[in-house]
Design a protein around this motif. Sequence first.
Motif, short mmCIF file in Angstrom:
data_model
loop_
_atom_site.label_atom_id
_atom_site.label_comp_id
_atom_site.label_asym_id
_atom_site.label_seq_id
_atom_site.Cartn_x
_atom_site.Cartn_y
_atom_site.Cartn_z
N THR A 54 0.82 -1.21 0.00
CA THR A 54 0.00 0.00 0.00
C THR A 54 0.86 1.27 0.00
O THR A 54 0.66 2.16 -0.81
N ASP A 152 -4.97 -2.74 -7.19
CA ASP A 152 -4.40 -3.37 -6.00
C ASP A 152 -5.00 -4.77 -5.86
O ASP A 152 -6.19 -4.96 -6.07
N GLU A 153 -4.17 -5.72 -5.49
CA GLU A 153 -4.61 -7.11 -5.36
C GLU A 153 -5.33 -7.55 -6.63
O GLU A 153 -6.47 -8.04 -6.58
MG MG Z 1 -2.36 -4.75 0.05
#
Ligand code: MG
Length: 531
Positions: A54, A152-153
Amino acid sequence: MVMTFEEFEISNNLKKAVKEMGFEAPSPIQEKVIPELLKEQDVIGQAQTGTGKTAAFGIPLINGINSKQKHVQALVLTPTRELAIQVAGEFQKLSKFNKVQTLPVYGGQSIGHQIKTMKRGVQIVVGTPGRVLDHISRGTLQLDRISHLVLDEADEMLDMGFIEDIEKILKNANEDRQTMLFSATMPPAIRKLSNKYMRTPKQVTIDKGEVAAPSIEQVYYKVLEKNKLDSLCRIIDSETLDLGIIFCRTKKGVAELTEALQARGYMADGLHGDLTQSQRDVVMKKFRKSTVEFLVATDVAARGIDVQNVTHVVNYDIPQDPESYVHRIGRTGRAGREGIAITLVTPREMKHLRSIEREIKNPIQSKSVPSIEEVVEKQQETWKHQVVQLIEDHESDDSLYGNITADLLSDYSADKVVTALMKLAFYSHSDEKVETAGYDFGETGAQQGMTRFFINVGRNVDMTPKKLVEDVAKLVGIDAGRIGKIDIFENFTFMEVPEESAPFVYEGLKYARVGGAKINLEPAKPRPKRK
Ligand code: MG
Ligand code: ADP
């Protein structure tokens, strides 16, 4: 060479925020990714969960936002609402000292509220694909002027069937942008997506090779977040320990734990990156001379310290990745001496522990936090040992105590005198520790020594005793055979687990899925008595 956040070409406000968050040094993925992203390069980052992805994209992204302009400049897509909230939260902390506004948007929250906030001017939107598309089609979110886009992911989003939504969003977005993709794995569909929508992305992988754990005794203890400190104290009290290094994740953690240990009478000192070289030297000197028993440290602070006789390494906070685990535990057991590595694991960290075990190809043995009685017994043994030693090396100053010994023994039996001395030795110890009962589930209608839980799903999610037992055993790290009676009904289930594992089961299942389903669990009510 240890890299610091100071070395990145980012604003001072960001550096200040990172410092305040207690991050001491960039994690491996951050170290590699941040400089690339600062060059406006598209990046694919691949690293395990918990490695700090992050902030790896958040720091350069926030650095690139023009806070004077109030339009949306960045979009972060995440698979779930929890993650959207979590990422937005981390962004808000990172932008504490600059005026960058981040808004999480996700289904399940009133869209009107989100639209209102959006109109006030947000620069970063973090959202789930469905809700983001919704905003795009309503015209409440325009992506034609964004300069940064993050997936993200990505593998999770693929698994959840968001690929089409993501493509729609990508087609709507400004082409002149930086695109970042983060994922723990790289399935072909994600690879294809990146080929299509990214511009010669730089691939950054944190390779997980060459992690061989040294052959020292490794154990983990299941602890609850709220009594982690008490658990730690019991564990270290029950060990025969000369010198221990206790690892925390952040500098703030080090400061707090050091203080808490000192308050409880442990000889502990903290080591973190804010100390000057001479302060550091003072601490290390004390540690080498064994005037302190415990060194509380962050990973960075502990790098490069070389002390020979460390008997215990304690991971008060579980390390972020297997490399760091191996690094930390390698500080004990040097030069042929035996060492013990202890890791404290909270329910939500069990998955992470399992991934460390997989990487180091070494199962870590589970132990239960000792009870007060066990600790006292252990301490008495140590005390006895010390007394015997003193008796056996005849010191010349024995005569100093001759009078008082003779006095006491003439009035009382040897038995009484020794018992009184013992009380004196232990009273202060056992009294100052606050006993925090973990949980009291009350009467749950379980068999003796067990706790019965009510689970809000049953056959309706294809729950079977086998699935339940396997998932719970893995999650809680107990032998499947120790899980008690299970009753599965159409819409709910009862399950009995050993009393001492109950709090862990209770907290652990809140963050897990059983048989793929998200569940809720409550202590069961006792069965009505039959007349
Ligand atoms: Mg993450
Ligand atoms: P990932 O996305 O890779 O799974 P996260 O970004 O959620 O990992 O980070 C995991 C945890 O580590 C978070 O609590 C985060 O605040 C913390 N963290 C991230 N970077 C650092 C750092 N450099 N030092 C200390 N803690 C960090």
